[in-house]
Design a protein around this motif. Structure first.
Motif, PDB file in Angstrom:
ATOM      1  N   ARG A 104       0.805  -1.224   0.000  1.00 48.41           N
ATOM      2  CA  ARG A 104       0.000   0.000   0.000  1.00 48.41           C
ATOM      3  C   ARG A 104       0.838   1.274   0.000  1.00 48.41           C
ATOM      4  O   ARG A 104       0.422   2.285  -0.558  1.00 48.41           O
ATOM      5  N   ASN A 105       1.994   1.239   0.657  1.00 47.29           N
ATOM      6  CA  ASN A 105       2.700   2.487   0.913  1.00 47.29           C
ATOM      7  C   ASN A 105       4.100   2.582   0.324  1.00 47.29           C
ATOM      8  O   ASN A 105       4.658   3.679   0.265  1.00 47.29           O
ATOM      9  N   ARG A 223      -8.134  -7.678   6.431  1.00 49.18           N
ATOM     10  CA  ARG A 223      -8.809  -6.430   6.044  1.00 49.18           C
ATOM     11  C   ARG A 223      -9.985  -6.700   5.104  1.00 49.18           C
ATOM     12  O   ARG A 223     -11.068  -6.135   5.264  1.00 49.18           O
ATOM     13  N   TRP A 238      -2.351   2.653   9.319  1.00 46.45           N
ATOM     14  CA  TRP A 238      -1.984   2.753   7.913  1.00 46.45           C
ATOM     15  C   TRP A 238      -2.477   1.556   7.109  1.00 46.45           C
ATOM     16  O   TRP A 238      -2.586   1.615   5.893  1.00 46.45           O
ATOM     17  N   ASP A 239      -2.816   0.450   7.793  1.00 49.31           N
ATOM     18  CA  ASP A 239      -3.377  -0.709   7.092  1.00 49.31           C
ATOM     19  C   ASP A 239      -4.803  -0.445   6.609  1.00 49.31           C
ATOM     20  O   ASP A 239      -5.247  -1.037   5.616  1.00 49.31           O
ATOM     21  N   MET A 241      -6.307   2.922   6.664  1.00 50.28           N
ATOM     22  CA  MET A 241      -6.555   4.351   6.485  1.00 50.28           C
ATOM     23  C   MET A 241      -7.505   4.611   5.316  1.00 50.28           C
ATOM     24  O   MET A 241      -8.462   5.376   5.424  1.00 50.28           O
ATOM     25  N   LYS A 242      -7.264   3.969   4.188  1.00 53.82           N
ATOM     26  CA  LYS A 242      -8.070   4.190   2.978  1.00 53.82           C
ATOM     27  C   LYS A 242      -9.532   3.804   3.230  1.00 53.82           C
ATOM     28  O   LYS A 242     -10.455   4.541   2.866  1.00 53.82           O
ATOM     29  N   GLU A 243      -9.755   2.646   3.848  1.00 55.62           N
ATOM     30  CA  GLU A 243     -11.116   2.151   4.081  1.00 55.62           C
ATOM     31  C   GLU A 243     -11.872   3.052   5.071  1.00 55.62           C
ATOM     32  O   GLU A 243     -13.081   3.286   4.916  1.00 55.62           O
ATOM     33  N   GLN A 245     -11.309   6.267   5.552  1.00 59.43           N
ATOM     34  CA  GLN A 245     -11.613   7.508   4.848  1.00 59.43           C
ATOM     35  C   GLN A 245     -12.800   7.334   3.906  1.00 59.43           C
ATOM     36  O   GLN A 245     -13.607   8.246   3.736  1.00 59.43           O
ATOM     37  N   GLU A 246     -12.906   6.156   3.294  1.00 54.53           N
ATOM     38  CA  GLU A 246     -14.005   5.893   2.351  1.00 54.53           C
ATOM     39  C   GLU A 246     -15.294   5.490   3.052  1.00 54.53           C
ATOM     40  O   GLU A 246     -16.362   5.447   2.429  1.00 54.53           O
ATOM     41  N   SER A 288       5.475  10.904   1.945  1.00 58.00           N
ATOM     42  CA  SER A 288       4.214  10.319   1.472  1.00 58.00           C
ATOM     43  C   SER A 288       3.259   9.995   2.612  1.00 58.00           C
ATOM     44  O   SER A 288       2.046   9.919   2.404  1.00 58.00           O
TER      45      SER A 288
END
Length: 290
Positions: A104-105, A223, A238-239, A241-243, A245-246, A288
């Motif tokens: 992911r990062n 996840r 950080w594992d 974070m995207k989910e 936020q969405e 980043s």
């Protein structure tokens, strides 16, 4: 000390064979043996144990590896400093990182790193195992855990606390846990290597045994099942974070404990000389994750 002999020593440690090292360098095996002996004489210690079929590192040889690499990197950096044709970082950058965090990062940074540094190559090893970075010749290891006492050097990249989360659909169907005790009433998804969830209460570490019908040896599996509404998971920020936020996952805060604080660390074999390729990568990753 002859730097060409130091470079040859590193080739031998990679091939684990005087014959193979000789082929790679285009010289005779006898010449390799003589130059290795010369380096050992200059250092006053034996670096390798030789047999007719193979070589193995002595303890002194293991300890010399990071210094040998630093010497060669320093020479390369000095030459590059005054070379008008050199642009950016160069050489082979060896990185190891946890698979989920790396995909992911770190992987998204690779195209830009290679584009900005035409003479740079990258060897990225994604694994949940904590590898011997000195013995494997790793330049930098990304680790997400409280670090134990070590002779290695660690630089903090960013905070990365553990969090408990679940999908909105799961919480609607099963309700949201409020206390640690409530976790026993839920299907807890977990990593195979983490038999207990780790929380903090009044400054003390709390290890909570959890039960569930699914476990996986990698973050992606846990996840994905969590997003699909199979249960509650504890991963790092950080594992997921995207989910979060969405809105496909929701963070759960307990009233009587909180998840353990962790950080993302860049672990280095030595800081006597930090190659430009390593500092360039660390700076890029840190930026980043801001």
């Amino acid at each position: 000390m002859n730097l060409q002999d130091v470079s040859l020593f590193l080739v031998i440690t990679e091939t684990r064979s005087l014959t193979q090292a000789a082929k790679r360098q285009g010289i005779s095996a006898m010449a390799v043996s003589r130059r290795l002996a010369s380096l050992e004489q200059a250092l006053g210690t034996r670096l390798l144990q030789r047999t007719t079929r193979s070589v193995s590192l002595t303890q002194e040889g293991m300890e010399f590896i990071p210094y040998a690499r630093a010497l060669i990197d320093a020479e390369t950096g000095a030459r590059a400093l005054f070379s008008p044709s050199t642009q950016g970082a160069s050489g082979l950058l060896r990185i190891t990182a946890p698979s989920g965090f790396g995909r992911r990062n770190i992987l998204p940074l690779v195209p830009e790193l290679l584009s900005e540094n035409p003479k740079l190559s990258i060897d990225l090893q994604l694994s949940e195992d904590v590898v011997d970075i000195v013995g494997r010749g790793i330049d930098v290891a990304i680790r997400i855990a409280p670090l134990k006492d070590s002779t290695l050097i660690a630089r903090k990249i960013t905070g990365n606390p553990r969090i408990i989360c679940a999908s909105p659909a799961y919480l609607t169907a099963k309700g949201k846990p409020v206390t640690v005790e409530d976790l026993t009433q839920h299907n807890c998804l977990r990593l195979s290597s983490v038999p207990q969830w780790i929380l903090e209460r009044d400054g003390d570490i709390l290890r909570v045994g959890v039960e569930g019908r699914f476990r996986s040896d990698n973050v992606e599996g846990v996840r994905e099942m969590c997003v699909l509404g199979l249960g509650i998971a504890q991963l790092t920020r950080w594992d997921v974070m995207k989910e979060i936020q969405e809105g496909t996952l929701v963070e759960i805060e307990l009233s009587d404990a909180r998840p353990q604080d962790l950080s993302v660390w860049a672990v280095l074999p030595t800081t006597r000389y930090l190659p430009l390729r390593v500092s360039t990568f660390i700076d890029k990753l840190k930026f980043s994750l801001r």
